[in-house]
Design a protein around this motif. Structure first.
Motif: not given
Ligand SMILES: Cc1ncc(COP(=O)(O)O)c(C=O)c1O
Length: 435
Positions: A197-212
């Protein structure tokens, strides 16, 4: 090496010529437990220069999934070297074959680029996402590690007072890069919706599916699904960093197990059982941006990218992971370590928990309950972990010497080392309470 080569002499020479006396600050943490240097590894064991042999639960931060020096993998590498070490031009049958295997195995993989480290893979993935969207801002999650480059080395282990704020993990990072990295709490789908909602300039969402990188945070029902939905609605690439989870937890990646397919995936570590090999893979329309001639489109480059040594190791490791019950067996063993540790903590009345998933486990002292996010890991008792790890090392068990990280199992670990571990953990935990 001469007769006078000892743990102490190697460490002393290292401190003169290598910053901190080891190749990374995290590796130097091993010195907290006494001066130590290693000169051999086989199966589930690690051998120090002085000749002490340890059962290795560190496993080089996770790549060793079959065991150190697993003969079929090493033979595959040797055979490949006999044909030629590096061509560095055009393509090779080996690189095509391994890319085809990844496309078959990993749900998100339509095309593949090889590189040599997880850091390179996440860097490439973000560049591909920025080129595709024309946007700059990257969203990551607190407690997730995606390598050391400026776009992502933010808020991996922020101190309490920096939680919820951007926290660069290194001096010397480009402020503009850090400012373009938005950090959100893991397992909070609302925070992601708010960010979009806040940002209209998001290029990517990066995530470890299980943060180890902080032991183990399991994604709650709906969290990864929300990441998928929100990024898809906004046509922003979702990047899964499966550098640890890919292949160690499933030959098809955790994206297959969770049923959530990202747009881009980063792979490394267990893919090559210790040989340097990594990959970025994903949707054809994203990956194809790298198909130019280095004068247009997205530049992905590297003298050693697609090195035959790493590829030969990956081809054989992937073959074994697909055809042998490796993941099944090491995951079942991991469950027993977690249950065993939980039982011992309760028996000795020690506050703590054993977190983990599959072949990854992590004793965490001074904290209880299921951790949902980074804040739930903060406050663990580092000193007690150090005492436990020191006691275990005296009895021949080598741990990743960092209380926030994790221990790993390989296919070479088995019933016998498990029994010994449990008996020794019992004794060490007993000594902690009586001491
Ligand atoms: C989840 C994750 N991503 C990326 C990386 C970076 O990989 P590398 O150390 O190969 O650059 C790591 C390394 O530990 C990792 O755990």
């Amino acid at each position: 090496m001469g007769d006078d080569v000892t743990n102490r002499s190697v460490v002393s020479r290292a401190r003169a010529v290598i910053p901190g006396g080891a190749q990374t600050g995290l590796r130097a943490q091993a010195y907290d437990f006494g001066e130590i240097a290693f000169s051999g590894a086989a199966g589930a064991t690690l051998e120090a220069v002085d000749g002490e042999v340890f059962t290795d639960y560190h496993l080089a931060f996770g790549p060793i999934v079959l065991g150190h020096g697993h003969p079929p993998v090493d033979e595959a590498v040797t055979n490949t070297i006999d044909e030629g070490v590096l061509y560095g031009t055009a393509t090779t049958p080996l690189e095509v074959e391994v890319a085809e295997r990844l496309v078959d195995l990993v749900p998100s993989a339509e095309q593949v680029n090889f590189c040599n480290s997880g850091t390179e893979a996440t860097y490439h993935a973000i560049r591909l996402a920025r080129a595709y969207t024309g946007n700059d801002r990257v969203i990551k999650f607190e407690g997730c590690y995606h390598g050391w480059h400026d776009y992502v080395d933010v808020s991996v282990y922020p101190p309490q007072e920096r939680v919820g704020k951007r926290h660069p993990e290194s001096d010397g990072m480009l402020p503009e890069a850090v400012e373009h990295t938005e950090v959100l709490p893991f397992n909070d789908p609302g925070a992601l919706e708010d960010a979009f909602e806040e940002f209209d300039d998001v290029a990517a969402v990066i995530c470890e599916p299980i943060p180890h990188s902080v032991g183990c945070l399991l994604p709650e029902e709906g969290f990864l699904e929300t990441l998928r939905e929100v990024t898809a609605e906004n046509d922003v690439p979702l990047i899964f960093d499966e550098v640890i989870t890919g292949f160690r937890h499933s030959a098809r990646g955790m994206q297959h197990e969770f049923g959530v397919t990202p747009d881009l995936t980063c792979l490394a570590k267990a893919m090559g059982n210790g040989y340097p090999i990594a990959a970025v893979c994903g949707r054809e329309n994203l990956m194809a941006q790298a198909g130019g001639d280095n004068t247009s489109g997205v530049v992905i480059s590297g003298t050693y990218s697609g090195h035959p040594v790493g590829l030969a190791a990956a081809r054989e490791t992937l073959r074994l992971l697909e055809t042998e019950p490796v993941v099944e067996e090491i995951s079942a063993l991991g469950e027993r370590y977690r249950e065993g540790l939980e039982g011992l903590l309760a028996d000795h009345g020690i506050e703590g928990r054993a977190v983990g998933y599959g072949s990854v486990f992590s004793p965490q002292f001074g904290v209880t309950g299921e951790p949902r996010n980074y804040e739930d890991v903060l406050g663990l008792d580092e000193e007690r972990f150090a005492e436990f790890a020191r006691g275990m090392r005296e009895r021949g068990h080598f741990f990743t010497p960092n209380p926030y990280k994790r221990q790993h199992l390989s296919w070479a670990h088995g019933e016998r080392v498990f029994e010994t571990y449990l008996a020794d953990a019992d004794a060490v935990l007993g000594s902690l309470t009586s001491g």
